[in-house]
Scaffold this motif. Structure first.
Motif, PDB file in Angstrom:
ATOM      1  N   UNK A 140      56.476  19.255  22.427  1.00  0.00           N
ATOM      2  CA  UNK A 140      56.261  18.243  21.392  1.00  0.00           C
ATOM      3  C   UNK A 140      56.624  18.908  20.071  1.00  0.00           C
ATOM      4  N   UNK A 141      57.873  18.806  19.745  1.00  0.00           N
ATOM      5  CA  UNK A 141      58.418  19.648  18.701  1.00  0.00           C
ATOM      6  C   UNK A 141      57.838  19.352  17.329  1.00  0.00           C
ATOM      7  N   UNK A 142      57.676  18.075  17.028  1.00  0.00           N
ATOM      8  CA  UNK A 142      57.237  17.755  15.668  1.00  0.00           C
ATOM      9  C   UNK A 142      55.824  18.287  15.412  1.00  0.00           C
ATOM     10  N   UNK A 143      54.999  18.233  16.437  1.00  0.00           N
ATOM     11  CA  UNK A 143      53.644  18.769  16.264  1.00  0.00           C
ATOM     12  C   UNK A 143      53.687  20.283  16.129  1.00  0.00           C
ATOM     13  N   UNK A 144      54.519  20.884  16.951  1.00  0.00           N
ATOM     14  CA  UNK A 144      54.639  22.337  16.849  1.00  0.00           C
ATOM     15  C   UNK A 144      55.123  22.731  15.460  1.00  0.00           C
TER      16      UNK A 144
END
Length: 551
Positions: A140-144
DNA sequence: CTGGGGAGGGGGCCC
DNA sequence: GGGGCCCCCTCCCCA
């Protein structure tokens, strides 16, 4: 996820404020900005009630009913996992799956699911790193990115994280586990690490996992805690916590957030869903993040100890103290009882609705002011003219017009403004770029005209984050690297009125200057002017030095 | 570009 | 401690 229904509309409508796809004559896309929110809200309701849930995630005994489609939409890991399934026997359609994610802490998984279904990431500050790891593992790239941004991790760490996250998503699930678990074990002594897809086929078609009716479930707002079938109950740690799933979660938390689990309200009649969210979840979040300057020890261990003080046997929770740190944006909120108010800026919750026009507000006092528009009340009259104002600050601004005072002067071009924000706008813009070079450009005869970008950077240095001025070369990015363009487009699309519905970290980059130096936000005009003057003098000093060197 | 209004959000004070 | 009320700051939008 946004769906734009295509309609054929009259020519007259084409001239309205509807988005029209260029080159598609007669086809008009009418955006329904609320649709995505409503869709997500309905999905979240379904998750909470267990309706249509076809996937259960488990983490150290905690269970999270969810939807494969949603998880596949937000998580690269699940996208690939289910994509692989669809190519095989599962056909992607049905079956109830249980996916064991012990490498993601229950709290982190809870937060990530909450993000998936609400577009809002709400986590205690102490759990940020867990969420980061979970987001990396699940792709979950945006959260990371947001977590890294908040944690201020370096590009090196980011690279490592991306590498890690990418690997996780790229691998076969089981294969990924071992290496990752080793890495994690080294760092954090996780007793049992596994990214293990227990059963991608129906657990037991004859006895599918059932979810009890949620209507009377006191844990309704805690979807992570729904009891499962006896087979899956085997996944639980040993009981002994009154069967409360939150207690089970707590058993896996190493005491980090025991106060989440010792909520005395567990045994109380279930409040309404709204109330539950506001009082229960929110307080859990708040308590988890309570970080007074002196009230909360720095280390997680100490934090846990603090949380359990006097609470070993389910005693009273330690109440919030001031100041408190927002678990989402890390901002320190001063004032007792102000954190819930602040949290609504993240959740988008607007409990106060105007009875006249239906507009909703996050705060009661704002509604009160708004009501003045309907009642015609303008309680701040100008003593010098018939003007009346809704806000005291408007009157203050207005009075400066009568007095003629312009206390806010640009230190570069010496243009004065009656309002501080106008001066800031002036400094942000290019308004005085030509004037700011007090020495004419041809003065030295040999000086190159300043690079407009460089001049702008210098001029804006008091406002824009260094990362923005550096073009993101060092330090945290202005916004999320990948998401930035889309974020800006989305912000433009949704408009400022609904920005509050999006997590602060989404906007954080825009206000990073505040984060870099929180004190600036509260600078008095005089202090700010002094600072700007100093900056201007520094700039001019540098220019003069350069000129001398050239001579 | 600038002046002005409106709104969102934070902090202080008080109950 | 929570919440109401108010002030202040900042931002956005519009003319």
């Amino acid at each position: 996820m946004e769906m734009l229904p295509r309609l054929r509309l009259s020519e007259a409508m084409k001239t309205g404020k509807v988005a029209m796809s260029p080159g598609e004559d007669g086809l008009i896309g009418i955006p329904f900005p609320e649709h995505s929110n409503e869709l997500l809200s309905h999905l979240n309701d379904q998750r909470r009630t267990g309706l249509l849930c076809d996937l259960t995630l488990t983490s150290r005994g905690a269970r999270y009913p969810t939807h494969r489609s949603v998880m596949a939409a937000v998580s690269l890991y699940f996208r690939r996992l289910f994509g692989a399934e669809e190519g095989g026997e599962g056909g992607g359609g049905g079956g109830f799956s249980v996916c064991q994610l012990d490498c993601v802490s229950p709290d982190a998984l809870d937060a990530l699911l909450e993000f998936a279904y609400t577009a809002t990431l709400t986590i205690p500050s102490s759990g940020m790193r867990d969420v980061l790891r979970g987001a990396q593992l699940l792709g979950i790239q945006c959260v990371a990115d947001a977590c890294r941004d908040i944690l201020g991790e370096t590009g090196e760490a980011e690279g490592e994280a991306k590498q890690q996250g990418g690997r996780c998503a790229d691998r076969e699930a089981d294969g990924a586990v071992e290496k990752l678990s080793r890495r994690k074990t080294d760092r954090k002594k996780v007793r049992r690490v596994g990214l293990h897809h227990v059963n991608s086929s129906p657990v037991n078609p004859a006895s599918p996992v059932s979810h009890p009716s949620p209507a009377s479930d006191s844990l309704r707002s805690l979807p992570s805690t729904r009891p499962l079938s006896p087979e899956q109950d085997e996944l639980r740690p040993q009981p002994g916590q009154n069967g409360d799933p939150r207690a089970i979660r707590g058993a896996a938390l190493n005491g980090g957030h025991l106060h989440w689990l010792q909520d005395p309200r567990i045994a109380q009649p279930p409040p309404t869903a709204d109330k539950l969210f506001e009082d229960d979840d929110m307080e859990a979040i708040i308590d988890g993040a309570t970080m007074g300057n002196t009230t909360l020890p720095a280390s997680a261990t100490d934090r846990a100890a603090t949380a359990t003080v006097g609470g070993g046997g389910g005693g009273r929770k330690r109440k919030s103290q001031t100041p408190q740190q927002c678990p989402v944006c890390q901002k320190i909120i001063h004032g007792a009882g102000k954190l819930p108010r602040h949290m609504r800026t993240h959740t988008g919750e607007k409990p106060f609705q105007c009875s006249a026009c239906g507009v909703r507000f996050t705060r009661n006092d704002k509604l009160k002011i708004h009501m003045r528009k309907h009642t015609g009340e303008r309680p701040y009259p100008c003593p010098h003219c018939p003007a009346r104002f809704l806000h005291s600050y408007d009157l203050k601004n207005h009075l400066s017009l009568h007095s003629g005072t312009r206390p806010f002067e640009c230190p570069l071009c010496h243009k004065a403004f009656a309002r501080e924000d106008h001066l800031q706008r002036h400094r942000k813009g290019h308004s005085c770029l030509e004037l700011r070079t007090r020495r004419p450009r041809g003065d030295a005869g040999c000086r190159e005209p300043p690079d407009p970008l460089e001049a702008f950077q210098a001029h804006s240095s008091g406002f824009l984050p260094r990362s923005a001025l550096d073009g993101g070369g060092s330090g945290p990015p202005l916004m999320f690297d990948v998401e930035r363009e889309r974020s800006l487009a989305l912000l433009a699309q949704i408009g400022p009125q609904r920005m509050a519905a999006y997590p602060e970290f989404f906007l954080r980059g825009l206000r990073e200057s505040d984060a870099e130096d929180p004190g600036r936000r509260s600078e008095s005009p005089a202090v700010q002017r002094d600072r700007w003057r100093d900056e201007a003098e520094e700039e001019n000093g540098e220019e003069e030095e350069e000129a001398e060197e050239e001579e």
